[in-house]
Design an enzyme around this catalytic site. Structure first.
Site, PDB file in Angstrom:
ATOM      1  N   TRP A  50       0.802  -1.220   0.000  1.00 23.60           N
ATOM      2  CA  TRP A  50       0.000   0.000   0.000  1.00 23.60           C
ATOM      3  C   TRP A  50       0.837   1.274   0.000  1.00 23.60           C
ATOM      4  CZ3 TRP A  50      -4.524  -0.947   4.022  1.00 23.60           C
ATOM      5  CH2 TRP A  50      -5.438  -1.846   3.463  1.00 23.60           C
ATOM      6  N   LYS A  51       2.106   1.161   0.309  1.00 20.01           N
ATOM      7  CA  LYS A  51       2.987   2.337   0.393  1.00 20.01           C
ATOM      8  C   LYS A  51       2.373   3.358   1.363  1.00 20.01           C
ATOM      9  CE  LYS A  51       4.738   1.249  -4.176  1.00 20.01           C
ATOM     10  NZ  LYS A  51       5.235   1.748  -5.477  1.00 20.01           N
ATOM     11  N   HIS A  76      13.262  -1.820  -1.142  1.00 21.39           N
ATOM     12  CA  HIS A  76      12.421  -1.313  -2.230  1.00 21.39           C
ATOM     13  C   HIS A  76      13.133  -0.133  -2.887  1.00 21.39           C
ATOM     14  CE1 HIS A  76       9.023   0.443  -4.374  1.00 21.39           C
ATOM     15  NE2 HIS A  76       8.399  -0.707  -4.214  1.00 21.39           N
ATOM     16  N   GLU A 104      11.859  -5.858  -9.376  1.00 23.11           N
ATOM     17  CA  GLU A 104      11.026  -4.711  -9.728  1.00 23.11           C
ATOM     18  C   GLU A 104      11.835  -3.720 -10.554  1.00 23.11           C
ATOM     19  OE1 GLU A 104       7.439  -3.757  -6.901  1.00 23.11           O
ATOM     20  OE2 GLU A 104       9.308  -3.107  -5.989  1.00 23.11           O
ATOM     21  N   GLY A 139       4.780   2.050 -10.798  1.00 21.94           N
ATOM     22  CA  GLY A 139       3.857   3.177 -10.736  1.00 21.94           C
ATOM     23  C   GLY A 139       3.780   4.008 -11.998  1.00 21.94           C
ATOM     24  N   SER A 198       3.778  -2.351 -11.927  1.00 27.24           N
ATOM     25  CA  SER A 198       2.520  -2.173 -12.671  1.00 27.24           C
ATOM     26  C   SER A 198       1.797  -3.489 -12.938  1.00 27.24           C
ATOM     27  CB  SER A 198       2.779  -1.421 -13.984  1.00 27.24           C
ATOM     28  OG  SER A 198       3.292  -0.125 -13.731  1.00 27.24           O
ATOM     29  N   GLY A 227      -0.432  -0.210  -6.843  1.00 26.74           N
ATOM     30  CA  GLY A 227      -1.733   0.435  -6.979  1.00 26.74           C
ATOM     31  C   GLY A 227      -2.919  -0.502  -7.063  1.00 26.74           C
TER      32      GLY A 227
END
Length: 248
Positions: free
Chosen positions: A10-11, A101, A170, A176, A208, A230
């Site tokens: 969720w960041k 991250h 990633e 994003g 994404s 997201g």
């Protein structure tokens, strides 16, 4: 059928009330359609620290969801204002923790050495670190992806028990942005990561990931799950992600 690990990150999103609404909606969705979640799917959510208490033991047991932390400090305790230790996270039933991250590496100057120390702290306290690696757009376009990944892997995973970690590939240019590495490109890099680590290592892809592309990504031989941003913020899309392989 291989096991798949799907984690929603969720960041810095959702207030306490918004997170509570998500949990209530997810619990209802699980009560109605939880049977659609395949036995080979393990899933979890990484909320902000202020929302972690909402993921109580009863919820974890009722919905089989795992509690994931977004970050930890490498120290056990002490004068580290604003930090959270692995021991603290374990005490509230967290199972996984994201370390390294790209947003932490870029915005907070976390080095491979720091990532390694955090991963060690996680393992020592019974948490499973999800260690993120990935290249920038500039590095990708310059053909340096494998060299960058190899260095990150070598230094971030130094002296770690590979059976007690997860690696998430990633590509920074796909986080994003709406851009996503093709399933074939993601597979190629995940296969490379496996070749320099262990055949049994759990390797996720992130960048994404959405309900529209997860099935193709998860079909790839060397991709064992997804680290999702997201698309994990809404119950409907998150539920689609964890039921992508449900019987039609």
């Amino acid at each position: 059928m291989k096991k798949l690990l799907i984690i929603g990150n969720w960041k810095m999103n959702k207030t306490y009330d918004e997170a509570r609404d998500f949990i209530n909606a997810f619990s209802n969705a699980y009560a109605l359609n939880g049977a659609k979640i395949s036995e080979n799917i393990e899933y979890g959510i990484a909320p902000s620290f202020t929302n972690m208490s909402l993921f109580n033991k009863e919820l974890l047991e009722k919905t089989n969801i795992n509690l994931v932390a977004q970050n930890i400090n490498e120290n056990r305790s002490g004068a580290f204002t604003g930090e959270i230790s692995a021991q603290m996270l374990k005490s509230i039933n967290a199972k996984y923790v994201i370390v390294g991250h790209s947003e932490r590496r870029q915005n907070y100057r976390e080095t491979n050495k720091i990532v390694n120390q955090k991963a060690k702290a996680a393992i020592e306290n019974g948490l499973i670190p999800i260690i993120c690696v990935g290249e920038s757009l500039e590095e990708y376009e310059a053909g340096k992806t494998k060299a960058v990944i190899k260095k990150q892997i070598k230094q971030s995973l130094e002296a770690l028990d590979l059976s007690k970690i997860v690696v998430a590939y990633e590509p920074i240019w796909a986080i994003g942005t709406g851009k996503v590495a093709t399933a074939e490109v993601a597979q190629q890099i995940c296969k490379f990561i496996r070749s320099i680590t262990s055949k049994d290592l759990i390797i996720q892809y992130g960048g994404s990931v959405s309900p529209s592309n997860i099935e193709n990504l998860m079909k790839q031989e060397d991709i064992d799950g997804a680290l999702v941003g997201g698309a994990s913020l809404e119950v409907d899309s998150f539920f689609e992600l964890i039921t992508f392989n449900a019987l039609k």
